[in-house]
Design an enzyme around this catalytic site. Structure first.
Site, mmCIF file in Angstrom:
data_model
loop_
_atom_site.group_PDB
_atom_site.id
_atom_site.type_symbol
_atom_site.label_atom_id
_atom_site.label_comp_id
_atom_site.label_asym_id
_atom_site.label_seq_id
_atom_site.Cartn_x
_atom_site.Cartn_y
_atom_site.Cartn_z
ATOM 1 N N THR A 68 0.882 -1.177 0.117
ATOM 2 C CA THR A 68 0.075 0.029 -0.127
ATOM 3 C C THR A 68 0.772 1.464 -0.010
ATOM 4 O O THR A 68 0.401 2.447 -0.248
ATOM 5 C CB THR A 68 -0.746 0.155 1.146
ATOM 6 O OG1 THR A 68 -0.111 -0.045 2.367
ATOM 7 C CG2 THR A 68 -1.912 -1.077 1.087
ATOM 8 N N THR A 85 7.010 -0.077 1.538
ATOM 9 C CA THR A 85 7.239 0.591 3.049
ATOM 10 C C THR A 85 6.206 0.282 3.915
ATOM 11 O O THR A 85 6.152 0.819 5.137
ATOM 12 C CB THR A 85 7.729 1.973 3.012
ATOM 13 O OG1 THR A 85 6.930 2.652 2.020
ATOM 14 C CG2 THR A 85 9.227 1.934 2.436
ATOM 15 N N SER A 86 4.952 -0.149 3.186
ATOM 16 C CA SER A 86 3.851 -0.464 4.050
ATOM 17 C C SER A 86 2.754 -1.309 3.201
ATOM 18 O O SER A 86 3.118 -1.302 2.029
ATOM 19 C CB SER A 86 3.118 0.768 4.360
ATOM 20 O OG SER A 86 1.729 0.742 5.362
ATOM 21 N N SER A 87 1.938 -2.112 4.047
ATOM 22 C CA SER A 87 1.231 -3.139 3.362
ATOM 23 C C SER A 87 0.091 -3.784 4.305
ATOM 24 O O SER A 87 0.048 -3.515 5.414
ATOM 25 C CB SER A 87 2.148 -4.503 2.754
ATOM 26 O OG SER A 87 2.665 -5.127 3.997
#
Length: 181
Positions: A68, A85-87
């Site tokens: 994400t 860096t985000s999921s």
């Protein structure tokens, strides 16, 4: 069919979610789409709700990690390395990693979208759940996603190494480097 029931079927077929699992209700009731942006990536493929809502929804309820955020949300250009860096974590991984007992207090390092925390809040209660992310933008979005879904865990922004003692801890973040000890 792209619904929580599809995800339950996938997880049951993999043996991750047995028929009498206490997680089944959390998977059924917590709608993953509430925790996702209109665009995310899976294995270098982009899923965009505005371009193809059916394909986007298919990915939402697949047993896949959904990226994400890339490069901490910074636009570094087309030639830059694309570092996730985000999921939203792969559901199988979350269910396999956490040996949870009713009444446990849980600390999650790596709030991501808030989806894992929502499952835990549904199962234990919001007052038994704390989630933390180092990225203030991710932290704020996770808190908003959780509130939209009706959950109010403690959501912190900071370094997860500073976490207090809990009954269970789950870490769902990537390290840029693994420290040599």
């Amino acid at each position: 069919m792209s619904t929580p029931e599809r995800l339950i079927q996938i997880l049951a077929n993999k043996g991750t979610l047995p028929p009498a699992s206490p997680w089944a209700d959390a998977v059924a009731q917590v709608r993953r789409e509430l925790f996702l942006p209109d665009t995310f990536e899976v294995n270098d493929r982009t899923f965009d709700r505005t371009r193809d809502a059916k394909r986007w929804a298919w990915a939402v309820y697949a047993d896949l990690p959904l990226v994400t955020q890339i490069n901490e949300g910074q636009a570094l250009g087309d030639d830059a390395y694309q570092r996730p860096t985000s999921s939203s974590s792969m559901p199988t991984i979350v269910l396999d990693l956490l040996d949870l007992l009713d009444g446990d207090r849980v600390f999650e390092a790596g709030a991501g979208t808030g989806y894992n925390a929502a499952w835990l809040c549904h199962r234990l209660g919001s007052d038994r759940m704390t989630t933390m992310d180092i990225d203030p933008v991710v932290t704020k979005q996770a808190e908003a996603n959780l509130a939209q879904a009706g959950f109010t865990p403690q959501v912190l922004c900071g370094n997860a190494e500073d976490g207090a003692p809990y009954d269970r801890t789950i870490a769902t973040f990537t390290l840029a480097d693994i420290p040599y000890t």
